[in-house]
Design a protein around this motif. Structure first.
Motif, PDB file in Angstrom:
ATOM      1  N   LYS A 123      26.664  61.736  64.281  1.00 31.75           N
ATOM      2  CA  LYS A 123      27.481  60.599  64.721  1.00 31.75           C
ATOM      3  C   LYS A 123      26.706  59.283  64.602  1.00 31.75           C
ATOM      4  O   LYS A 123      27.272  58.253  64.223  1.00 31.75           O
ATOM      5  CB  LYS A 123      27.928  60.792  66.171  1.00 31.75           C
ATOM      6  CG  LYS A 123      29.047  61.794  66.328  1.00 31.75           C
ATOM      7  CD  LYS A 123      29.474  61.871  67.787  1.00 31.75           C
ATOM      8  CE  LYS A 123      30.623  62.806  67.992  1.00 31.75           C
ATOM      9  NZ  LYS A 123      31.071  62.829  69.409  1.00 31.75           N
ATOM     10  N   GLY A 124      25.429  59.301  64.892  1.00 34.13           N
ATOM     11  CA  GLY A 124      24.608  58.107  64.765  1.00 34.13           C
ATOM     12  C   GLY A 124      24.471  57.655  63.323  1.00 34.13           C
ATOM     13  O   GLY A 124      24.539  56.457  63.023  1.00 34.13           O
ATOM     14  N   VAL A 125      24.276  58.612  62.406  1.00 32.28           N
ATOM     15  CA  VAL A 125      24.168  58.275  60.985  1.00 32.28           C
ATOM     16  C   VAL A 125      25.481  57.675  60.491  1.00 32.28           C
ATOM     17  O   VAL A 125      25.489  56.685  59.746  1.00 32.28           O
ATOM     18  CB  VAL A 125      23.772  59.517  60.164  1.00 32.28           C
ATOM     19  CG1 VAL A 125      23.962  59.292  58.679  1.00 32.28           C
ATOM     20  CG2 VAL A 125      22.344  59.914  60.471  1.00 32.28           C
ATOM     21  N   ARG A 126      26.603  58.261  60.903  1.00 33.42           N
ATOM     22  CA  ARG A 126      27.906  57.718  60.502  1.00 33.42           C
ATOM     23  C   ARG A 126      28.102  56.305  61.034  1.00 33.42           C
ATOM     24  O   ARG A 126      28.649  55.445  60.344  1.00 33.42           O
ATOM     25  CB  ARG A 126      29.031  58.616  61.006  1.00 33.42           C
ATOM     26  CG  ARG A 126      29.196  59.871  60.223  1.00 33.42           C
ATOM     27  CD  ARG A 126      30.391  60.623  60.702  1.00 33.42           C
ATOM     28  NE  ARG A 126      30.693  61.758  59.850  1.00 33.42           N
ATOM     29  CZ  ARG A 126      31.782  62.486  59.947  1.00 33.42           C
ATOM     30  NH1 ARG A 126      32.674  62.199  60.863  1.00 33.42           N
ATOM     31  NH2 ARG A 126      31.968  63.489  59.142  1.00 33.42           N
ATOM     32  N   LEU A 127      27.678  56.086  62.261  1.00 37.88           N
ATOM     33  CA  LEU A 127      27.816  54.754  62.852  1.00 37.88           C
ATOM     34  C   LEU A 127      26.963  53.735  62.112  1.00 37.88           C
ATOM     35  O   LEU A 127      27.405  52.617  61.821  1.00 37.88           O
ATOM     36  CB  LEU A 127      27.437  54.798  64.332  1.00 37.88           C
ATOM     37  CG  LEU A 127      27.621  53.518  65.122  1.00 37.88           C
ATOM     38  CD1 LEU A 127      29.106  53.186  65.238  1.00 37.88           C
ATOM     39  CD2 LEU A 127      27.009  53.667  66.492  1.00 37.88           C
ATOM     40  N   LEU A 128      25.721  54.115  61.761  1.00 40.55           N
ATOM     41  CA  LEU A 128      24.859  53.201  61.014  1.00 40.55           C
ATOM     42  C   LEU A 128      25.424  52.895  59.635  1.00 40.55           C
ATOM     43  O   LEU A 128      25.369  51.761  59.163  1.00 40.55           O
ATOM     44  CB  LEU A 128      23.460  53.789  60.889  1.00 40.55           C
ATOM     45  CG  LEU A 128      22.598  53.733  62.141  1.00 40.55           C
ATOM     46  CD1 LEU A 128      21.274  54.450  61.903  1.00 40.55           C
ATOM     47  CD2 LEU A 128      22.348  52.293  62.541  1.00 40.55           C
ATOM     48  N   ARG A 129      25.969  53.906  58.978  1.00 39.99           N
ATOM     49  CA  ARG A 129      26.575  53.678  57.662  1.00 39.99           C
ATOM     50  C   ARG A 129      27.766  52.739  57.763  1.00 39.99           C
ATOM     51  O   ARG A 129      27.973  51.890  56.894  1.00 39.99           O
ATOM     52  CB  ARG A 129      27.030  54.997  57.042  1.00 39.99           C
ATOM     53  CG  ARG A 129      25.929  55.804  56.453  1.00 39.99           C
ATOM     54  CD  ARG A 129      26.502  57.009  55.753  1.00 39.99           C
ATOM     55  NE  ARG A 129      25.448  57.896  55.309  1.00 39.99           N
ATOM     56  CZ  ARG A 129      25.650  59.106  54.842  1.00 39.99           C
ATOM     57  NH1 ARG A 129      26.884  59.576  54.765  1.00 39.99           N
ATOM     58  NH2 ARG A 129      24.644  59.843  54.458  1.00 39.99           N
ATOM     59  N   ALA A 130      28.559  52.902  58.800  1.00 37.59           N
ATOM     60  CA  ALA A 130      29.736  52.037  58.961  1.00 37.59           C
ATOM     61  C   ALA A 130      29.329  50.597  59.204  1.00 37.59           C
ATOM     62  O   ALA A 130      29.993  49.667  58.731  1.00 37.59           O
ATOM     63  CB  ALA A 130      30.598  52.549  60.109  1.00 37.59           C
ATOM     64  N   HIS A 131      28.234  50.367  59.917  1.00 33.95           N
ATOM     65  CA  HIS A 131      27.801  49.014  60.191  1.00 33.95           C
ATOM     66  C   HIS A 131      27.086  48.375  59.010  1.00 33.95           C
ATOM     67  O   HIS A 131      27.050  47.147  58.899  1.00 33.95           O
ATOM     68  CB  HIS A 131      26.864  48.985  61.414  1.00 33.95           C
ATOM     69  CG  HIS A 131      27.590  49.130  62.704  1.00 33.95           C
ATOM     70  ND1 HIS A 131      28.451  48.169  63.171  1.00 33.95           N
ATOM     71  CD2 HIS A 131      27.624  50.131  63.612  1.00 33.95           C
ATOM     72  CE1 HIS A 131      28.954  48.548  64.319  1.00 33.95           C
ATOM     73  NE2 HIS A 131      28.469  49.748  64.609  1.00 33.95           N
ATOM     74  N   ARG A 132      26.519  49.156  58.132  1.00 29.98           N
ATOM     75  CA  ARG A 132      25.781  48.591  56.991  1.00 29.98           C
ATOM     76  C   ARG A 132      26.660  48.333  55.783  1.00 29.98           C
ATOM     77  O   ARG A 132      26.234  47.660  54.851  1.00 29.98           O
ATOM     78  CB  ARG A 132      24.649  49.549  56.585  1.00 29.98           C
ATOM     79  CG  ARG A 132      23.537  49.543  57.602  1.00 29.98           C
ATOM     80  CD  ARG A 132      22.398  50.382  57.150  1.00 29.98           C
ATOM     81  NE  ARG A 132      21.342  50.382  58.146  1.00 29.98           N
ATOM     82  CZ  ARG A 132      20.273  51.112  58.083  1.00 29.98           C
ATOM     83  NH1 ARG A 132      20.084  51.931  57.082  1.00 29.98           N
ATOM     84  NH2 ARG A 132      19.372  51.061  59.025  1.00 29.98           N
ATOM     85  N   ARG A 133      27.872  48.886  55.778  1.00 33.28           N
ATOM     86  CA  ARG A 133      28.762  48.658  54.648  1.00 33.28           C
ATOM     87  C   ARG A 133      29.233  47.210  54.645  1.00 33.28           C
ATOM     88  O   ARG A 133      29.668  46.685  55.655  1.00 33.28           O
ATOM     89  CB  ARG A 133      29.977  49.573  54.733  1.00 33.28           C
ATOM     90  CG  ARG A 133      29.670  50.965  54.339  1.00 33.28           C
ATOM     91  CD  ARG A 133      30.939  51.768  54.237  1.00 33.28           C
ATOM     92  NE  ARG A 133      30.588  53.153  54.002  1.00 33.28           N
ATOM     93  CZ  ARG A 133      31.302  54.168  54.421  1.00 33.28           C
ATOM     94  NH1 ARG A 133      32.409  53.967  55.122  1.00 33.28           N
ATOM     95  NH2 ARG A 133      30.935  55.398  54.162  1.00 33.28           N
ATOM     96  N   PRO A 134      29.147  46.576  53.486  1.00 31.24           N
ATOM     97  CA  PRO A 134      29.655  45.195  53.423  1.00 31.24           C
ATOM     98  C   PRO A 134      31.182  45.190  53.452  1.00 31.24           C
ATOM     99  O   PRO A 134      31.829  45.997  52.804  1.00 31.24           O
ATOM    100  CB  PRO A 134      29.134  44.677  52.084  1.00 31.24           C
ATOM    101  CG  PRO A 134      28.886  45.895  51.281  1.00 31.24           C
ATOM    102  CD  PRO A 134      28.551  47.001  52.246  1.00 31.24           C
ATOM    103  N   THR A 135      31.718  44.311  54.229  1.00 31.60           N
ATOM    104  CA  THR A 135      33.181  44.189  54.297  1.00 31.60           C
ATOM    105  C   THR A 135      33.617  43.017  53.430  1.00 31.60           C
ATOM    106  O   THR A 135      33.023  41.931  53.459  1.00 31.60           O
ATOM    107  CB  THR A 135      33.652  43.958  55.741  1.00 31.60           C
ATOM    108  OG1 THR A 135      32.994  42.810  56.263  1.00 31.60           O
ATOM    109  CG2 THR A 135      33.353  45.170  56.594  1.00 31.60           C
TER     110      THR A 135
END
Length: 109
Positions: free
Chosen positions: A96-108
């Motif tokens: 869950k932490g890795v998924r959260l970090l990936r979601a925050h690092r993706r450019p929108t």
């Protein structure tokens, strides 16, 4: 009967260890399981994916708490359920932490 607890010279009544304390965690785990199963039946794949992780988290928590409780109440051999449950909970939280970090690092855009 009054048992000594806490600081010396201060007497407090001992708290009764009732069955409700033992089963309270099991009730909450069952309620969590019901909500997870409802989300697993949903049509959105992202919700189902998150529900799978929550299901593993609930099973891991049940193993951990169940192993601790049964080792205290019944026998020591039930303690063997606790480490796999703890490992499962730790792995789920890491994912869950890795998924959260990936979601925050993706450019929108």
């Amino acid at each position: 009967m009054v048992l000594l607890r806490g600081t010396p010279g201060r007497r407090e009544p001992a708290r009764p260890e009732g069955r409700s304390r033992r089963t309270g965690g099991a009730v909450f785990q069952a309620l969590a399981l019901v909500s997870v199963v409802r989300r697993l039946r949903g049509s959105d794949s992202a919700v189902r994916s998150e529900a799978r992780l929550d299901l593993l988290d609930t099973v891991g928590g049940t193993l951990t708490l169940g192993g601790l409780l049964l080792s205290l109440v019944v026998a020591e051999s039930w303690f063997r359920l606790t480490p796999p449950g703890f490992g499962l909970v730790a792995a789920v939280h890491a994912v869950k932490g890795v998924r959260l970090l990936r979601a925050h690092r993706r450019p929108t855009a």
